[in-house]
Scaffold this motif. Structure first.
Motif, PDB file in Angstrom:
ATOM      1  N   PRO A 165      35.636  39.259  13.873  1.00  0.00           N
ATOM      2  CA  PRO A 165      36.747  39.435  14.790  1.00  0.00           C
ATOM      3  C   PRO A 165      37.842  38.416  14.524  1.00  0.00           C
ATOM      4  N   ARG A 166      39.062  38.804  14.828  1.00  0.00           N
ATOM      5  CA  ARG A 166      40.199  37.915  14.631  1.00  0.00           C
ATOM      6  C   ARG A 166      40.116  36.740  15.598  1.00  0.00           C
ATOM      7  N   PRO A 167      40.317  35.508  15.121  1.00  0.00           N
ATOM      8  CA  PRO A 167      40.328  34.367  16.049  1.00  0.00           C
ATOM      9  C   PRO A 167      41.458  34.523  17.067  1.00  0.00           C
ATOM     10  N   VAL A 168      41.141  34.281  18.325  1.00  0.00           N
ATOM     11  CA  VAL A 168      42.134  34.371  19.392  1.00  0.00           C
ATOM     12  C   VAL A 168      42.289  32.987  19.987  1.00  0.00           C
ATOM     13  N   ASP A 169      43.463  32.391  19.811  1.00  0.00           N
ATOM     14  CA  ASP A 169      43.692  31.021  20.266  1.00  0.00           C
ATOM     15  C   ASP A 169      44.390  31.010  21.625  1.00  0.00           C
ATOM     16  N   ARG A 170      44.676  29.811  22.095  1.00  0.00           N
ATOM     17  CA  ARG A 170      45.306  29.662  23.410  1.00  0.00           C
ATOM     18  C   ARG A 170      46.666  30.341  23.465  1.00  0.00           C
ATOM     19  N   ALA A 171      47.400  30.277  22.362  1.00  0.00           N
ATOM     20  CA  ALA A 171      48.720  30.907  22.342  1.00  0.00           C
ATOM     21  C   ALA A 171      48.607  32.416  22.512  1.00  0.00           C
ATOM     22  N   ALA A 172      47.606  33.014  21.855  1.00  0.00           N
ATOM     23  CA  ALA A 172      47.405  34.457  21.985  1.00  0.00           C
ATOM     24  C   ALA A 172      47.021  34.830  23.411  1.00  0.00           C
ATOM     25  N   LEU A 173      46.170  34.010  24.026  1.00  0.00           N
ATOM     26  CA  LEU A 173      45.769  34.280  25.409  1.00  0.00           C
ATOM     27  C   LEU A 173      46.937  34.077  26.367  1.00  0.00           C
ATOM     28  N   ARG A 197      50.072  34.677  25.616  1.00  0.00           N
ATOM     29  CA  ARG A 197      50.888  35.895  25.466  1.00  0.00           C
ATOM     30  C   ARG A 197      50.247  37.062  26.219  1.00  0.00           C
ATOM     31  N   PHE A 198      48.932  37.142  26.142  1.00  0.00           N
ATOM     32  CA  PHE A 198      48.229  38.211  26.855  1.00  0.00           C
ATOM     33  C   PHE A 198      48.402  38.046  28.366  1.00  0.00           C
ATOM     34  N   ASP A 199      48.344  36.815  28.855  1.00  0.00           N
ATOM     35  CA  ASP A 199      48.549  36.528  30.275  1.00  0.00           C
ATOM     36  C   ASP A 199      49.905  37.064  30.730  1.00  0.00           C
ATOM     37  N   ALA A 200      50.940  36.780  29.964  1.00  0.00           N
ATOM     38  CA  ALA A 200      52.275  37.266  30.318  1.00  0.00           C
ATOM     39  C   ALA A 200      52.340  38.789  30.250  1.00  0.00           C
ATOM     40  N   TYR A 201      51.635  39.352  29.283  1.00  0.00           N
ATOM     41  CA  TYR A 201      51.589  40.813  29.124  1.00  0.00           C
ATOM     42  C   TYR A 201      50.979  41.468  30.366  1.00  0.00           C
ATOM     43  N   VAL A 202      49.871  40.911  30.835  1.00  0.00           N
ATOM     44  CA  VAL A 202      49.206  41.472  32.016  1.00  0.00           C
ATOM     45  C   VAL A 202      50.103  41.350  33.242  1.00  0.00           C
ATOM     46  N   ALA A 203      50.715  40.192  33.427  1.00  0.00           N
ATOM     47  CA  ALA A 203      51.574  39.979  34.592  1.00  0.00           C
ATOM     48  C   ALA A 203      52.692  41.021  34.643  1.00  0.00           C
ATOM     49  N   LYS A 204      53.308  41.285  33.507  1.00  0.00           N
ATOM     50  CA  LYS A 204      54.371  42.301  33.461  1.00  0.00           C
ATOM     51  C   LYS A 204      53.803  43.693  33.717  1.00  0.00           C
ATOM     52  N   ALA A 205      52.652  43.985  33.126  1.00  0.00           N
ATOM     53  CA  ALA A 205      52.065  45.309  33.282  1.00  0.00           C
ATOM     54  C   ALA A 205      51.696  45.591  34.735  1.00  0.00           C
ATOM     55  N   VAL A 206      51.192  44.595  35.443  1.00  0.00           N
ATOM     56  CA  VAL A 206      50.834  44.775  36.856  1.00  0.00           C
ATOM     57  C   VAL A 206      52.060  45.224  37.650  1.00  0.00           C
ATOM     58  N   LYS A 207      53.209  44.634  37.352  1.00  0.00           N
ATOM     59  CA  LYS A 207      54.445  45.036  38.036  1.00  0.00           C
ATOM     60  C   LYS A 207      54.886  46.426  37.595  1.00  0.00           C
ATOM     61  N   ASP A 208      54.784  46.694  36.298  1.00  0.00           N
ATOM     62  CA  ASP A 208      55.226  47.998  35.783  1.00  0.00           C
ATOM     63  C   ASP A 208      54.436  49.148  36.405  1.00  0.00           C
ATOM     64  N   TRP A 209      53.137  48.910  36.633  1.00  0.00           N
ATOM     65  CA  TRP A 209      52.274  49.957  37.164  1.00  0.00           C
ATOM     66  C   TRP A 209      52.220  49.956  38.690  1.00  0.00           C
ATOM     67  N   ASN A 210      52.931  49.033  39.320  1.00  0.00           N
ATOM     68  CA  ASN A 210      52.957  48.953  40.794  1.00  0.00           C
ATOM     69  C   ASN A 210      51.560  48.750  41.369  1.00  0.00           C
ATOM     70  N   ALA A 211      50.794  47.896  40.712  1.00  0.00           N
ATOM     71  CA  ALA A 211      49.454  47.579  41.198  1.00  0.00           C
ATOM     72  C   ALA A 211      49.539  46.437  42.212  1.00  0.00           C
ATOM     73  N   PRO A 212      48.998  46.613  43.413  1.00  0.00           N
ATOM     74  CA  PRO A 212      49.036  45.514  44.393  1.00  0.00           C
ATOM     75  C   PRO A 212      48.337  44.265  43.873  1.00  0.00           C
ATOM     76  N   GLY A 213      47.139  44.458  43.289  1.00  0.00           N
ATOM     77  CA  GLY A 213      46.384  43.327  42.780  1.00  0.00           C
ATOM     78  C   GLY A 213      45.466  43.742  41.649  1.00  0.00           C
ATOM     79  N   LEU A 214      45.168  42.797  40.770  1.00  0.00           N
ATOM     80  CA  LEU A 214      44.317  43.086  39.614  1.00  0.00           C
ATOM     81  C   LEU A 214      43.661  41.793  39.163  1.00  0.00           C
ATOM     82  N   ALA A 215      42.460  41.909  38.647  1.00  0.00           N
ATOM     83  CA  ALA A 215      41.776  40.773  38.034  1.00  0.00           C
ATOM     84  C   ALA A 215      41.144  41.232  36.735  1.00  0.00           C
TER      85      ALA A 215
END
Length: 522
Positions: A42-50, A52-70
């Motif tokens: 598997p490709r190494p996933v470092d803190r920077a990648a995580l 970026r993923f954190d920001a991706y999820v935060a935006k997606a939660v708003k885009d999908w109008n989800a009240p809450g997600l974990a």
């Protein structure tokens, strides 16, 4: 009497051949897809990648109008990411975090299978034992079929029973009574010839756990799974949540507005989907499965048993629209897990959905990668997008923004559904009237399987009640068809069709996908 054809009982040798065939197919897929990921690390996933993923999820939660997600991500023996987004309940400030508890829905099924697997390991039952060996009162509608149904059949949605969720989602029966009433339902297909997703048969599997172990299903999960894994925030029943902190509330879109709704209990069919948990705890569950049934050096499930659980048992209907979107080549069901391929990898996954809550678990066992998502809104399919986004992050795949792509897909499907509903509404025949006086429709309508629908008259308005979920006034739609406006708005609107008997009365009522016969008054 109608007879059903059965496939030969599946032996352990057959299971191993199926597993080896599955692996061989994946190797072929890798060649076809031009991927060498099956053998690559598997490709190494470092803190920077995580990050970026954190920001991706935060935006997606708003885009999908989800009240809450974990969401939690597991790699090997480590939880590499666990975080919450949004709020537990709209209108309140309490945030979702990695410890917030949600309904995990049908991802409970894998826990029921694990419980049975422990009993298999102890020599107390076999997957291919007849259900009646442990539940002597278990009955399907065909007496010849009943003794042929095995524990494995219960877990693979192939018993011949069609969808019967009305028995628990609408009515108000105990687990034992729900399973007793199954004997009144006609079989929908020849057992082992098709796949129709079935919650009640998992409830029966939970009763097998109780019969063999001598303890309630919920106690077995607490003592044999939750406690050893350290899943201290996880509870097996909705009833256990009373007074507990950090619990998400369910939401659904009603009249184009996201609203808080009430929890629909799954406790009557608990082994099919009643567990509540957090992504922190479910990360421990993922590590347990990815480590072939081990935790803290203790082997709670034999490696061979975990392998059997994750081995294809039956071809499943690919009911998820994402199946085509990700270009999967096959979609099977193991024991409590859907099994498919993605990017040359064998994937084990399952969703969980109950009013106002949804979940997904996705594993790449060969790479020991796992992702778990919980949401507090009805069928927010961001869960699928995040699962594939995590897989891509670790497999080194680029070129997909799964949140954007799947949102476009599901928005299109929603638009199609609305158009279909509008077309159905356009079929309304105006200018008609009921063929009988309103008081002729009143009475009790009975189904041996589902129970009673009661219709009363209040002034000039008919009123219908059924079970704990359906209670509302009826308005005339056309001919002898009425529309129900249920008080519980999350139950939607219902259609009740009365069948006149030709002598000035009514002989039956068609509603909820079933027929209820009117009980004659003495």
């Amino acid at each position: 009497m109608l007879r059903y054809s059965f496939e030969p009982q599946r032996t352990q040798r057959n299971a191993e051949e199926t597993h080896n065939g599955w692996f061989a197919l994946l190797c072929v897929l890798c060649v076809l897809c031009g991927s060498n990921s099956l053998g690559a690390q598997p490709r190494p996933v470092d803190r920077a990648a995580l990050a970026r993923f954190d920001a991706y999820v935060a935006k997606a939660v708003k885009d999908w109008n989800a009240p809450g997600l974990a969401i939690a991500i597991v790699k090997d023996d480590s939880v590499v990411f666990a975080k919450g987004y949004g709020v537990r309940e709209l209108g309140k400030a309490d945030p979702v975090d990695a410890g917030t508890r949600f309904a995990i829905g049908s991802t409970t099924k894998a826990m029921t299978v694990a419980a049975l697997g422990m009993l298999v390991d102890e020599g107390k039952l076999k997957w291919d034992d007849p259900v009646t060996k442990y539940l002597p009162d278990f009955r399907l509608s065909d007496p010849w079929v009943t003794p042929q149904i095995t524990v494995r059949d219960l877990l693979t949605h192939r018993t011949g029973l069609g969808n019967a969720d009305l028995l628990w989602a609408g009515a108000d029966y105990s687990t034992a009574e729900i399973i007793r009433r199954v004997r009144y339902l006609p079989l929908a297909y020849s057992p082992r010839s098709q796949f129709i997703y079935q919650n009640i048969m998992y409830a029966a599997a939970g009763q097998v756990v109780e019969a063999v172990s001598g303890m309630p299903w919920e106690q077995f999960l607490r003592t044999r799974i939750f406690a050893p894994l350290g899943m201290s925030a996880t509870v097996p029943l909705l009833a256990d949540l009373a007074g507990q902190p950090n619990v998400a509330s369910p939401h659904a879109e009603i009249d184009d507005t996201m609203r808080v709704i009430t929890n629909r209990t799954v406790d009557p069919v608990k082994a099919a989907g009643s567990v509540w948990s957090s992504v922190s705890d479910m990360a421990k569950w993922m590590k347990f499965i990815l480590d072939s049934g081990r935790v803290g050096g203790n082997q709670l499930l034999k490696t061979a048993t975990v392998k059997e659980i994750l081995t294809p048992q039956v071809v499943a209907d690919h009911e998820y629209p994402t199946f085509d979107a990700v270009h999967a080549h096959f979609f099977d069901y193991g024991l409590g897990w859907f099994l498919q391929d993605y990017a040359g990898q064998a994937i084990a996954m399952h969703t969980g959905s109950i009013d106002g809550m949804c979940a997904i678990i996705g594993l790449i066992p060969d790479k020991r990668i796992g992702v778990y998502v919980l949401e507090n809104a009805d069928h927010i399919e961001l869960r699928h997008a995040l699962m594939y986004q995590v897989f891509d992050m670790y497999l080194g795949n680029t070129g997909h923004d799964w949140s954007a792509e799947l949102k476009k897909l599901y928005d299109g499907l929603t638009a199609q559904a609305r158009t279909a509903q509008q077309r159905a509404e356009a079929q309304h025949v105006t200018g008609t009237h009921p063929s009988l006086a309103l008081d002729r429709y009143t009475g009790t309508y009975h189904s041996d399987a589902y129970g009673d629908v009661r219709v009363t008259l209040n002034g000039e308005t008919l009123h219908a009640t059924f079970g704990r979920a359906y209670d509302g006034d009826l308005t005339h739609w056309q001919y002898d068809t009425f529309r129900a406006n249920w008080k519980n708005r999350q139950s939607g609107r219902g259609t009740l069709v009365f069948v006149p008997d030709g002598t000035g009365g009514v002989q039956a009522l068609r509603a909820f996908g079933a027929t209820f016969t009117k009980i004659k008054q003495n």
